[in-house]
Scaffold this active site. Structure first.
Site: not given
Ligand SMILES: *Cc1c(COP(=O)(O)O)cnc(C)c1O
Length: 390
Positions: A138, A182, A52, A214, A211, A186, A245
């Site tokens: 997620h 999101e 990522n 990404h 969220d 993801s 990421k």
């Molecule tokens: C990767 C991810 C997380 C977690 O983030 P980290 O910093 O890796 O703990 C949370 N939400 C989504 C949608 C993700 O893809």
């Protein structure tokens, strides 16, 4: 799948064997050296479509320089939680920058995206509330919902009619309803209909958490994310983004009104009871945000390359999803997906086979994530190999 039996020890072993038989066992495979878009493992050079680190920032000179300077000045660890003596000026500088990028009054750092989501849901909802989340949300949101003791309701993926039906039916049963989505998914790489979700949120008197794990660094002006891109910064109460990421570092933050951030400082247990992020990590995150904020559109070229790859794969008759730098090739069964993943690896391309329970049964896929460090030749090569092995 249901919970496996955990006792006695033989039942744990039996569980692993069962996972093997169903091609669902998770295993680790360490790499010797990772660079953006490439890695060395078992002495082999591999083109890496599984990371990522979309902008290749994890190796950027300015991030490394700032991290090294922070270690020289402050040492390797932060020594305590933020509410004790672990709180540095650096943490506040990063929070100011993140809030500015996201167009909100304030921001709060968390030690990872996982901890941010768990902490947010635990702090913002309780027994009398509901969390209404996209079906493909997620795992950290699911875990946060369990900790919050709120009712978890799921709407069909990116389906605002399904969301409206749930809200129409159930809104009055609860004190607060927190909608969660999101902005870039993801595992599917597709985009949430944020405007319509905001409209429903207002209509039904709910709050919204988006969220942007990404999207941050890739979408919108200065990589601010899809909420900013859509001009919805004022409408979304909680905008979460990660540094782990596209920003090439580690940790996460949530941008919100000042009062809400102060509330979280007092209530979010994953914030209160965990040691502050180390100075080097915070410094590298600051450099990453500055890098993005100097660029009008840091994700533009990457998204164009992703579109080109999607078209190549579609032309080859494959089922491809997404509208982002994440490109899932839907293959169906776990067994087939694993096989294709393994063959690609033999030919020097690493992708991620994603299987249930991470994705629904029958929807196993190869997840391809693009990085700015991939050359056009490497991307074309991947497309050819996939055509070849499927
Ligand atoms: C990767 C991810 C997380 C977690 O983030 P980290 O910093 O890796 O703990 C949370 N939400 C989504 C949608 C993700 O893809």
């Amino acid at each position: 799948m249901g919970s496996p039996r955990t006792f006695p020890a033989e039942s744990r072993l039996a569980f692993l064997k069962e996972q093997d038989a169903r091609h669902l066992r998770r295993t680790l495979s360490p790499v010797t050296m990772r660079r953006p878009g490439h890695l060395t493992a078992g002495g082999e050079e591999i083109v890496d479509f599984s990371s990522n680190d979309y902008l290749g920032l994890s190796r950027h000179p300015s991030l490394r320089r700032r991290a090294l300077n922070a270690i020289k000045e402050h040492g390797s660890g932060s020594g305590a939680s933020r509410l004790m003596s672990g709180d540095l000026d650096l943490h506040h500088e990063l929070e100011r920058l993140f809030a500015e990028l996201k167009g909100k009054e304030a921001a709060l750092l968390f030690n990872s995206g996982y901890q941010a989501n768990v902490g947010l849901l635990q702090a913002l909802t309780g027994r009398r509330d509901a969390i209404v989340a996209d079906r493909l949300i997620h795992a950290s949101i699911i875990d946060g919902a369990m900790m919050s003791r709120a009712r978890l309701l799921r709407f069909n993926h990116n389906d605002t009619e399904s969301l409206a039906a749930i809200l129409g039916d159930k809104r009055s049963d609860f004190d607060n309803v927190l909608i969660v989505t999101e902005s870039v998914f993801s595992m599917d790489g597709d985009l949430a209909p944020l405007e319509e979700i905001c409209r429903l949120k207002d209509q039904f008197g709910c709050e919204l958490l988006v969220d942007e794990a990404h999207a941050t660094g890739i979408f919108g002006p200065e990589g601010a994310g899809r909420v900013e891109q859509a001009g919805l910064g004022d409408k979304v109460e909680f905008i979460m983004g990660t540094f782990s990421k596209a920003l090439g570092g580690f940790g996460a933050a949530v941008a919100a009104d000042r009062a809400d951030v102060d509330y979280l400082i007092n209530t979010a247990r994953s914030f209160i009871y965990s040691t502050a992020l180390p100075p080097s990590v915070v410094a590298s995150n600051i450099a990453a945000l500055k890098y993005c904020m100097q660029d009008k559109d840091p994700g533009k070229e990457l998204l164009a390359e992703a579109e080109r790859l999607r078209e190549m794969l579609q032309d080859a008759g494959l089922t491809v999803r997404g509208k982002s730098q994440i490109i899932p090739v839907i293959l169906g069964g776990s067994d087939r997906t694993l096989k294709v993943g393994r063959r690609l690896l033999q030919r020097g391309y690493r992708t991620v086979p994603v299987r249930p329970p991470t994705v629904p049964e029958g929807r196993a896929r190869l997840r391809i994530s693009l990085c700015t460090a991939h050359t056009a030749d490497e991307i074309n090569g991947l497309a050819e190999e996939i055509r070849d092995v499927t």
